[in-house]
Design a protein around this motif. Structure first.
Motif, short mmCIF file in Angstrom:
data_model
loop_
_atom_site.label_atom_id
_atom_site.label_comp_id
_atom_site.label_asym_id
_atom_site.label_seq_id
_atom_site.Cartn_x
_atom_site.Cartn_y
_atom_site.Cartn_z
N ARG A 148 44.87 39.49 48.21
CA ARG A 148 44.22 40.81 47.79
C ARG A 148 43.20 41.08 48.38
O ARG A 148 42.88 42.25 48.91
CB ARG A 148 43.47 40.31 46.42
CG ARG A 148 42.46 41.28 45.92
CD ARG A 148 41.93 40.86 44.52
NE ARG A 148 41.24 41.82 43.62
CZ ARG A 148 39.79 42.15 43.94
NH1 ARG A 148 39.29 41.30 44.72
NH2 ARG A 148 39.39 43.14 43.20
N SER A 149 42.31 40.11 49.52
CA SER A 149 41.22 40.42 50.18
C SER A 149 41.92 41.19 51.51
O SER A 149 40.77 41.59 52.29
CB SER A 149 40.69 38.98 50.51
OG SER A 149 40.12 38.47 49.45
N VAL B 106 37.50 34.40 51.28
CA VAL B 106 37.49 33.80 49.92
C VAL B 106 36.97 32.45 50.12
O VAL B 106 37.27 31.41 51.01
CB VAL B 106 39.09 33.40 49.43
CG1 VAL B 106 39.28 32.54 48.34
CG2 VAL B 106 39.87 34.95 49.52
N GLY C 298 35.13 39.71 44.20
CA GLY C 298 35.85 39.32 43.14
C GLY C 298 35.66 37.67 42.69
O GLY C 298 35.07 36.98 43.42
N VAL D 19 36.54 31.53 44.13
CA VAL D 19 37.57 31.00 43.37
C VAL D 19 37.11 29.32 42.93
O VAL D 19 37.12 28.72 43.83
CB VAL D 19 39.06 30.97 43.93
CG1 VAL D 19 39.77 30.45 42.96
CG2 VAL D 19 39.38 32.28 44.29
N PHE E 47 37.08 34.63 40.47
CA PHE E 47 38.33 34.07 40.10
C PHE E 47 38.36 32.68 39.70
O PHE E 47 37.54 31.83 40.16
CB PHE E 47 39.60 34.71 40.86
CG PHE E 47 39.88 36.06 41.11
CD1 PHE E 47 40.26 36.98 40.41
CD2 PHE E 47 39.40 36.37 42.34
CE1 PHE E 47 40.17 38.29 40.54
CE2 PHE E 47 39.26 37.63 42.72
CZ PHE E 47 39.89 38.69 42.00
N ALA F 17 43.06 34.92 37.78
CA ALA F 17 43.63 35.18 39.33
C ALA F 17 43.96 36.79 39.52
O ALA F 17 44.39 37.34 38.51
CB ALA F 17 45.12 34.33 39.32
N PRO F 18 44.09 37.18 40.81
CA PRO F 18 44.34 38.50 41.18
C PRO F 18 45.88 38.81 40.89
O PRO F 18 46.60 38.50 42.01
CB PRO F 18 43.53 38.82 42.34
CG PRO F 18 43.73 37.41 43.05
CD PRO F 18 43.39 36.57 41.94
N SER G 59 43.21 30.83 44.78
CA SER G 59 42.87 31.21 46.08
C SER G 59 43.71 31.87 46.89
O SER G 59 43.17 32.63 47.69
CB SER G 59 42.38 29.84 46.64
OG SER G 59 43.25 29.07 47.14
N THR H 70 29.65 38.08 45.65
CA THR H 70 31.07 38.27 45.49
C THR H 70 31.62 39.45 45.57
O THR H 70 32.48 40.17 45.30
CB THR H 70 31.59 37.81 43.96
OG1 THR H 70 30.62 38.26 43.04
CG2 THR H 70 31.58 36.24 44.04
N ALA I 2 43.99 35.21 46.01
CA ALA I 2 42.82 36.01 46.42
C ALA I 2 42.73 36.52 47.96
O ALA I 2 42.31 37.57 48.19
CB ALA I 2 41.44 35.17 46.02
N ALA J 77 35.45 36.88 47.92
CA ALA J 77 35.80 36.45 46.75
C ALA J 77 35.81 34.93 46.46
O ALA J 77 35.64 34.32 47.72
CB ALA J 77 37.50 36.46 46.64
#
Length: 288
Positions: A267-268, A224, A274, A249, A276, A285-286, A261, A243, A264, A247
């Motif tokens: 999620r990563s 990220v 992604g 942010v 964001f 935001a995820p 962040s 991206t 993210a 990710a």
């Protein structure tokens, strides 16, 4: 191809909706029939400018759901990264149950286009020495990004051991003033981490930013990159397709951006990439 997921309504929109009130008792339904002249208009104060950050900070731990539990994170700081931002986002990582394995400061020579020959030569020599095979087709900055990942990251599920490859890369990059490696009071260095958080500072040459981030992503479980709102480097990462593997942010100077962040990072672990934050195109935001 990145699989799309359902996302909640963008956080910024939710916050604005919550922060916007409808003044009741001031419309035509409240007419009492009085013939008196209306009094002077009453100025309604605007919502607090810091409400979005206060809200994000208040709900962050619940949103995280301990999503970084037993998931180590290596923090990399680019030249010019704000120490206050680094400290704040590190605290958010811990609030999500994560452990910061170490904070590595990238040297100015690493991202200076005038030092490309040094970076290229060192990267090529290290690539020949390592037991781990690097991408032989990689150019200067993707290759040095891979080497940064060897020094700080891994693709596993836990903290990695400091083996011969890790030691060789760290020693060489420290000697060349390309990175600073943390250590404790006894001189012990941290192990490598599956997740990487790169905090940007000064604007970088876009080719350098693209190469470093794509190289880091090639040898870590998740990356990220966080920078200030509408940071040019983050826009460039998105436009150049980086991206898809890491990710990005923006909004690092805000609590909302720092919370995004960390979401993210969570999620990563399973889904890379992604865009964001305040200017994110994937979502604020995820959340899903």
């Amino acid at each position: 191809m990145i699989r799309s997921r359902g996302y909640a309504v963008p956080l910024v929109g939710v916050l604005l909706a919550l922060a916007t009130g409808i003044a009741l008792g001031a419309g035509p339904l409240t007419d009492t029939g009085s013939s008196a002249a209306p009094g002077p208009a009453v100025h309604q104060p605007a919502p607090q400018a810091g409400y979005a950050d206060a809200f994000a900070g208040a709900v962050a731990t619940r949103l995280y759901g301990n999503g970084l539990s037993r998931r180590p994170v290596a923090v990399l700081t680019a030249p010019g990264a704000d120490p206050a931002t680094v400290a704040a986002v590190t605290a958010q990582v811990k609030a999500a149950g994560g452990q910061v394995s170490g904070t590595y400061a990238l040297g100015s020579q690493l991202v200076d286009p005038q030092q490309k020959s040094l970076v290229d030569t060192l990267g090529a020599e290290l690539g020949k020495q390592l037991h781990a095979h690097l991408d032989r087709s990689a150019t200067t900055y993707p290759r040095i990004g891979e080497l940064l990942a060897v020094a700080a990251a891994n693709r596993g599920n836990s903290v990695g051991q400091v083996n011969d490859d890790v030691s060789a890369v760290r020693q060489s990059m420290v000697a060349a003033h390309l990175v600073t490696v943390p250590h404790d009071a006894q001189g012990n260095q941290p192990g490598t981490a599956p997740l990487v958080l790169l905090v940007l500072g000064h604007d970088l040459d876009q080719a350098i930013a693209d190469g470093l981030v794509s190289g880091l992503a090639a040898r870590s479980r998740g990356v990220v990159v966080i920078g200030d709102t509408a940071a040019p480097d983050l826009v460039g990462l998105r436009q150049d397709g980086v991206t898809k593997v890491a990710a990005a942010v923006d909004g690092a100077e805000t609590t909302a951006g720092q919370v995004a962040s960390v979401l993210a990072l969570i999620r990563s672990w399973r889904t890379p990439g992604g865009s964001f934050g305040a200017s994110g195109v994937t979502g604020a935001a995820p959340l899903g």
